[in-house]
Design an enzyme around this catalytic site. Structure first.
Site, PDB file in Angstrom:
ATOM      1  N   PRO A   2       0.512  -0.816  -0.047  1.00  0.00           N
ATOM      2  CA  PRO A   2       0.269   0.192   0.048  1.00  0.00           C
ATOM      3  C   PRO A   2       0.446   1.441   0.081  1.00  0.00           C
ATOM      4  O   PRO A   2       2.091   1.347   0.412  1.00  0.00           O
ATOM      5  CB  PRO A   2      -0.948  -0.232   1.403  1.00  0.00           C
ATOM      6  CG  PRO A   2      -0.006  -1.498   1.972  1.00  0.00           C
ATOM      7  CD  PRO A   2       0.965  -1.409   1.450  1.00  0.00           C
ATOM      8  N   GLU A   3       0.465   2.471  -0.517  1.00  0.00           N
ATOM      9  CA  GLU A   3       0.732   3.680  -0.765  1.00  0.00           C
ATOM     10  C   GLU A   3       0.164   4.664  -0.009  1.00  0.00           C
ATOM     11  O   GLU A   3      -0.805   3.967   0.480  1.00  0.00           O
ATOM     12  CB  GLU A   3       1.519   3.503  -2.704  1.00  0.00           C
ATOM     13  CG  GLU A   3       2.430   2.970  -2.699  1.00  0.00           C
ATOM     14  CD  GLU A   3       3.629   3.952  -3.740  1.00  0.00           C
ATOM     15  OE1 GLU A   3       3.478   4.680  -4.645  1.00  0.00           O
ATOM     16  OE2 GLU A   3       3.570   2.793  -5.029  1.00  0.00           O
TER      17      GLU A   3
END
Length: 270
Positions: A2-3
DNA sequence: AAAGACACCTGTCCGC
DNA sequence: TGCGGACAGGTGTCTT
Protein backbone atom coordinates in the site's frame (compact mmCIF):
# COMPACT_ATOMS: atom_id res chain seq x y z
CA UNK A 1 1.71 -3.13 -1.21
CA UNK A 2 0.00 0.00 0.00
CA UNK A 3 1.02 3.54 -0.80
CA UNK A 4 -0.80 6.64 0.35
CA UNK A 5 -3.95 6.14 -1.76
CA UNK A 6 -4.34 2.56 -0.56
CA UNK A 7 -3.84 3.58 3.08
CA UNK A 8 -6.29 6.46 2.65
CA UNK A 9 -8.85 4.10 1.09
CA UNK A 10 -8.38 1.69 3.98
CA UNK A 11 -8.83 4.52 6.49
CA UNK A 12 -12.08 5.63 4.88
CA UNK A 13 -13.25 2.03 4.95
CA UNK A 14 -12.61 1.31 8.62
CA UNK A 15 -13.47 4.73 9.99
CA UNK A 16 -17.27 4.28 10.11
CA UNK A 17 -16.84 0.96 11.93
CA UNK A 18 -14.51 2.42 14.55
CA UNK A 19 -15.59 5.97 15.24
CA UNK A 20 -17.52 6.52 18.47
CA UNK A 21 -17.47 2.81 19.18
CA UNK A 22 -15.96 1.28 22.27
CA UNK A 23 -13.18 -1.28 21.79
CA UNK A 24 -14.43 -4.45 23.48
CA UNK A 25 -11.26 -6.48 22.98
CA UNK A 26 -7.91 -6.44 21.25
CA UNK A 27 -7.10 -10.04 20.31
CA UNK A 28 -3.53 -10.66 19.22
CA UNK A 29 -3.19 -14.06 17.54
CA UNK A 30 0.29 -13.56 16.21
CA UNK A 31 2.31 -10.69 17.70
CA UNK A 32 5.14 -11.23 15.24
CA UNK A 33 5.13 -8.15 13.04
CA UNK A 34 7.87 -5.68 12.18
CA UNK A 35 8.10 -5.01 15.90
CA UNK A 36 6.45 -7.39 18.36
CA UNK A 37 2.99 -6.12 19.29
CA UNK A 38 3.52 -4.64 22.78
CA UNK A 39 1.51 -5.86 25.75
CA UNK A 40 0.34 -2.32 26.47
CA UNK A 41 -1.87 -2.52 23.39
CA UNK A 42 -4.43 -3.96 25.81
CA UNK A 43 -4.86 -0.47 27.20
CA UNK A 44 -7.20 0.11 24.27
CA UNK A 45 -9.80 -2.24 25.73
CA UNK A 46 -12.82 -0.45 27.11
CA UNK A 47 -11.87 2.84 25.50
CA UNK A 48 -13.96 4.78 23.03
CA UNK A 49 -12.62 5.70 19.59
CA UNK A 50 -12.54 9.48 19.30
CA UNK A 51 -11.04 9.77 15.86
CA UNK A 52 -9.29 7.88 13.03
CA UNK A 53 -6.75 9.54 10.80
CA UNK A 54 -3.74 9.02 8.59
CA UNK A 55 -0.26 10.49 8.85
CA UNK A 56 1.99 9.44 5.95
CA UNK A 57 1.24 5.72 5.58
CA UNK A 58 0.50 5.30 9.28
CA UNK A 59 -3.05 4.86 10.56
CA UNK A 60 -3.83 6.47 13.90
CA UNK A 61 -6.76 5.46 16.07
CA UNK A 62 -7.21 8.08 18.77
CA UNK A 63 -8.74 6.86 22.02
CA UNK A 64 -9.80 8.64 25.19
CA UNK A 65 -6.29 8.09 26.52
CA UNK A 66 -3.52 7.27 24.05
CA UNK A 67 -4.15 5.31 20.90
CA UNK A 68 -3.14 2.80 18.25
CA UNK A 69 -0.56 3.24 15.51
CA UNK A 70 -0.85 0.86 12.59
CA UNK A 71 1.18 0.37 9.42
CA UNK A 72 0.34 -1.98 6.56
CA UNK A 73 3.92 -2.55 5.43
CA UNK A 74 4.14 -4.28 2.07
CA UNK A 75 1.40 -6.86 2.37
CA UNK A 76 -0.84 -5.78 5.25
CA UNK A 77 -4.56 -5.16 5.02
CA UNK A 78 -7.39 -4.30 7.37
CA UNK A 79 -10.79 -5.87 6.89
CA UNK A 80 -14.10 -5.13 8.48
CA UNK A 81 -15.86 -8.33 9.54
CA UNK A 82 -17.94 -9.81 12.33
CA UNK A 83 -16.10 -10.72 15.52
CA UNK A 84 -17.28 -14.30 15.16
CA UNK A 85 -15.91 -14.84 11.64
CA UNK A 86 -13.30 -17.59 11.48
CA UNK A 87 -9.75 -16.21 11.26
CA UNK A 88 -7.61 -17.01 8.23
CA UNK A 89 -3.94 -17.57 7.71
CA UNK A 90 -1.84 -14.51 8.59
CA UNK A 91 -4.62 -12.81 10.54
CA UNK A 92 -2.51 -11.14 13.24
CA UNK A 93 -4.94 -9.20 15.39
CA UNK A 94 -8.56 -8.11 15.83
CA UNK A 95 -10.06 -4.92 17.13
CA UNK A 96 -13.47 -6.08 18.33
CA UNK A 97 -16.04 -3.34 18.88
CA UNK A 98 -19.04 -3.19 21.19
CA UNK A 99 -21.19 -3.21 18.05
CA UNK A 100 -20.15 -6.81 17.33
CA UNK A 101 -18.18 -5.67 14.31
CA UNK A 102 -14.46 -6.21 14.05
CA UNK A 103 -11.45 -4.72 12.29
CA UNK A 104 -9.04 -7.52 11.43
CA UNK A 105 -5.40 -7.18 10.34
CA UNK A 106 -3.86 -9.66 7.90
CA UNK A 107 -0.22 -9.52 6.85
CA UNK A 108 1.62 -12.44 5.18
CA UNK A 109 5.03 -10.76 5.06
CA UNK A 110 4.84 -9.26 8.56
CA UNK A 111 6.34 -5.89 7.65
CA UNK A 112 3.33 -4.18 9.16
CA UNK A 113 3.00 -2.87 12.70
CA UNK A 114 0.64 -2.36 15.60
CA UNK A 115 2.03 -0.05 18.28
CA UNK A 116 0.73 1.97 21.18
CA UNK A 117 1.21 5.70 21.62
CA UNK A 118 0.58 8.18 24.36
CA UNK A 119 -0.54 11.63 23.31
CA UNK A 120 0.51 13.52 21.38
CA UNK A 121 0.96 11.06 18.55
CA UNK A 122 2.93 13.54 16.46
CA UNK A 123 5.80 13.20 18.93
CA UNK A 124 6.10 9.46 18.33
CA UNK A 125 9.57 8.55 17.13
CA UNK A 126 8.15 7.11 13.90
CA UNK A 127 6.19 10.28 13.12
CA UNK A 128 8.15 13.22 14.44
CA UNK A 129 10.70 13.57 11.64
CA UNK A 130 8.35 13.06 8.71
CA UNK A 131 8.09 15.56 5.88
CA UNK A 132 4.85 17.27 4.81
CA UNK A 133 1.75 15.57 3.50
CA UNK A 134 1.74 15.73 -0.32
CA UNK A 135 -1.90 16.87 -0.36
CA UNK A 136 -1.29 19.71 2.10
CA UNK A 137 -0.76 23.41 1.37
CA UNK A 138 2.88 23.44 2.38
CA UNK A 139 3.90 20.88 -0.23
CA UNK A 140 4.85 22.56 -3.48
CA UNK A 141 7.66 23.02 -5.99
CA UNK A 142 9.45 25.55 -3.80
CA UNK A 143 9.60 23.00 -0.98
CA UNK A 144 11.13 20.36 -3.26
CA UNK A 145 13.54 22.86 -4.72
CA UNK A 146 14.69 24.05 -1.29
CA UNK A 147 15.36 20.56 0.11
CA UNK A 148 17.05 19.35 -3.07
CA UNK A 149 19.92 21.87 -3.09
CA UNK A 150 23.26 20.08 -3.15
CA UNK A 151 21.71 16.64 -3.28
CA UNK A 152 23.19 14.23 -5.76
CA UNK A 153 20.83 11.33 -5.23
CA UNK A 154 18.42 10.41 -8.02
CA UNK A 155 15.26 12.49 -7.95
CA UNK A 156 13.19 9.31 -7.69
CA UNK A 157 14.93 8.34 -4.45
CA UNK A 158 14.59 11.96 -3.31
CA UNK A 159 10.80 12.09 -3.63
CA UNK A 160 10.50 8.66 -1.98
CA UNK A 161 12.44 9.94 1.05
CA UNK A 162 9.88 10.44 3.84
CA UNK A 163 11.89 13.36 5.23
CA UNK A 164 11.20 15.20 1.97
CA UNK A 165 7.54 14.33 1.44
CA UNK A 166 5.52 11.40 2.74
CA UNK A 167 3.35 8.88 0.97
CA UNK A 168 5.09 8.70 -2.41
CA UNK A 169 5.87 5.02 -2.92
CA UNK A 170 7.32 3.10 -5.81
CA UNK A 171 4.31 3.20 -8.13
CA UNK A 172 3.45 6.86 -7.83
CA UNK A 173 7.08 7.98 -7.90
CA UNK A 174 7.49 6.53 -11.40
CA UNK A 175 4.08 7.82 -12.47
CA UNK A 176 4.58 11.39 -11.28
CA UNK A 177 8.07 11.67 -12.80
CA UNK A 178 6.68 10.53 -16.14
CA UNK A 179 3.85 13.05 -15.92
CA UNK A 180 6.35 15.82 -15.17
CA UNK A 181 8.78 14.73 -17.93
CA UNK A 182 11.67 14.27 -15.50
CA UNK A 183 14.13 11.38 -15.82
CA UNK A 184 14.09 9.33 -12.58
CA UNK A 185 17.90 9.12 -12.45
CA UNK A 186 18.45 12.87 -12.68
CA UNK A 187 20.29 14.23 -9.62
CA UNK A 188 17.77 15.95 -7.36
CA UNK A 189 19.94 19.05 -7.08
CA UNK A 190 19.96 19.61 -10.82
CA UNK A 191 16.29 20.34 -11.42
CA UNK A 192 14.83 23.83 -11.90
CA UNK A 193 12.19 25.46 -9.73
CA UNK A 194 9.74 25.37 -12.62
CA UNK A 195 10.20 21.65 -13.15
CA UNK A 196 9.81 21.00 -9.44
CA UNK A 197 6.55 22.92 -9.65
CA UNK A 198 5.38 20.53 -12.34
CA UNK A 199 6.54 17.54 -10.29
CA UNK A 200 4.74 18.66 -7.13
CA UNK A 201 1.57 19.18 -9.16
CA UNK A 202 1.96 15.73 -10.75
CA UNK A 203 2.42 14.05 -7.36
CA UNK A 204 -0.66 15.76 -6.01
CA UNK A 205 -2.69 14.93 -9.10
CA UNK A 206 -1.76 11.26 -9.35
CA UNK A 207 -2.38 10.64 -5.63
CA UNK A 208 -5.78 12.37 -5.73
CA UNK A 209 -6.87 10.43 -8.81
CA UNK A 210 -5.66 7.15 -7.30
CA UNK A 211 -7.67 7.83 -4.14
CA UNK A 212 -10.75 8.44 -6.29
CA UNK A 213 -10.19 5.03 -7.90
CA UNK A 214 -9.80 3.32 -4.54
CA UNK A 215 -6.05 2.82 -5.00
CA UNK A 216 -4.05 0.48 -7.21
CA UNK A 217 -4.40 -3.30 -7.10
CA UNK A 218 -1.49 -4.96 -8.90
CA UNK A 219 -1.42 -8.29 -7.15
CA UNK A 220 -3.17 -8.54 -3.84
CA UNK A 221 -4.25 -5.21 -2.43
CA UNK A 222 -7.86 -5.22 -1.23
CA UNK A 223 -9.68 -2.54 0.70
CA UNK A 224 -11.45 -2.97 4.02
CA UNK A 225 -14.47 -4.55 2.36
CA UNK A 226 -12.43 -6.87 0.15
CA UNK A 227 -12.65 -4.83 -3.04
CA UNK A 228 -9.65 -4.08 -5.28
CA UNK A 229 -8.57 -0.59 -6.34
CA UNK A 230 -9.08 0.38 -9.97
CA UNK A 231 -6.18 2.74 -10.59
CA UNK A 232 -4.03 0.01 -12.24
CA UNK A 233 -5.80 0.67 -15.54
CA UNK A 234 -4.74 4.32 -15.34
CA UNK A 235 -1.03 3.62 -14.86
CA UNK A 236 1.12 5.17 -17.58
CA UNK A 237 4.51 3.51 -16.99
CA UNK A 238 4.54 1.29 -13.91
CA UNK A 239 5.09 -2.37 -14.87
CA UNK A 240 4.82 -1.44 -18.57
CA UNK A 241 8.40 -2.38 -19.51
CA UNK A 242 8.70 -2.86 -23.27
CA UNK A 243 5.22 -1.51 -24.00
CA UNK A 244 4.88 1.70 -26.04
CA UNK A 245 4.93 5.09 -24.34
CA UNK A 246 1.47 6.65 -24.58
CA UNK A 247 3.03 9.95 -25.70
CA UNK A 248 5.71 8.94 -28.21
CA UNK A 249 5.50 5.19 -28.75
CA UNK A 250 9.04 4.41 -27.61
CA UNK A 251 9.32 1.34 -25.38
CA UNK A 252 9.02 1.97 -21.66
CA UNK A 253 12.26 1.14 -19.85
CA UNK A 254 12.89 -0.40 -16.47
CA UNK A 255 15.91 0.44 -14.35
CA UNK A 256 16.74 -0.30 -10.73
CA UNK A 257 17.24 2.93 -8.78
CA UNK A 258 17.87 2.71 -5.05
CA UNK A 259 17.09 -1.02 -5.12
CA UNK A 260 13.62 -0.37 -6.52
CA UNK A 261 12.31 -1.00 -10.02
CA UNK A 262 11.72 2.24 -11.85
CA UNK A 263 9.82 2.75 -15.09
CA UNK A 264 10.23 5.62 -17.52
CA UNK A 265 10.29 6.77 -21.14
CA UNK A 266 13.85 7.62 -22.16
CA UNK A 267 12.70 10.09 -24.81
CA UNK A 268 9.92 11.90 -22.93
CA UNK A 269 11.79 12.16 -19.64
CA UNK A 270 14.95 14.22 -19.26
C1' DA B 1 24.69 15.11 6.43
C1' DA B 2 23.82 12.23 2.72
C1' DA B 3 23.80 8.04 0.02
C1' DG B 4 23.67 3.35 -0.43
C1' DA B 5 23.24 -1.46 1.06
C1' DC B 6 20.81 -4.52 3.88
C1' DA B 7 17.45 -6.44 6.73
C1' DC B 8 12.95 -8.04 7.89
C1' DC B 9 9.23 -12.04 5.65
C1' DT B 10 5.98 -14.99 2.60
C1' DG B 11 4.00 -15.91 -1.75
C1' DT B 12 4.13 -16.23 -6.67
C1' DC B 13 5.97 -16.88 -11.00
C1' DC B 14 9.31 -18.53 -14.40
C1' DG B 15 12.95 -21.39 -16.32
C1' DC B 16 15.26 -25.68 -16.07
C1' DT C 1 6.55 -31.92 -9.98
C1' DG C 2 10.31 -30.00 -7.79
C1' DC C 3 13.84 -26.63 -7.03
C1' DG C 4 16.32 -22.29 -7.31
C1' DG C 5 16.17 -17.61 -8.14
C1' DA C 6 14.00 -13.21 -9.01
C1' DC C 7 10.68 -10.28 -7.63
C1' DA C 8 6.88 -7.78 -4.96
C1' DG C 9 2.56 -1.11 -3.22
C1' DG C 10 7.85 -0.17 2.85
C1' DT C 11 11.08 1.69 5.84
C1' DG C 12 14.26 1.49 9.93
C1' DT C 13 19.11 0.67 10.68
C1' DC C 14 23.72 0.22 9.69
C1' DT C 15 27.91 1.25 6.96
C1' DT C 16 30.45 4.13 3.95
Amino acid sequence: MPELPEVETTLRGIEPTLRDQRIAAVTVRNPSLRWPVPAEIKRAEGQRVLNCRRRAKYLLVELESGGLLMHLGMSGSLRVCDAGDAPRKHDHFDLALDSGRCVRFNDPRRFGALLWWDAPAEDHVLLRDLGPEPLSEVFDGAHLRRLSRGRKAAVKSFIMDSHVVVGVGNIYASESLYMAGIHPSRPAGRISTARYGALAAAIRDVLQRAIRHGGTTLRDYLDSSGRPGYFAQELLVYEREGLPCFQCGAPIRRRVIGQRSSYFCASCQR
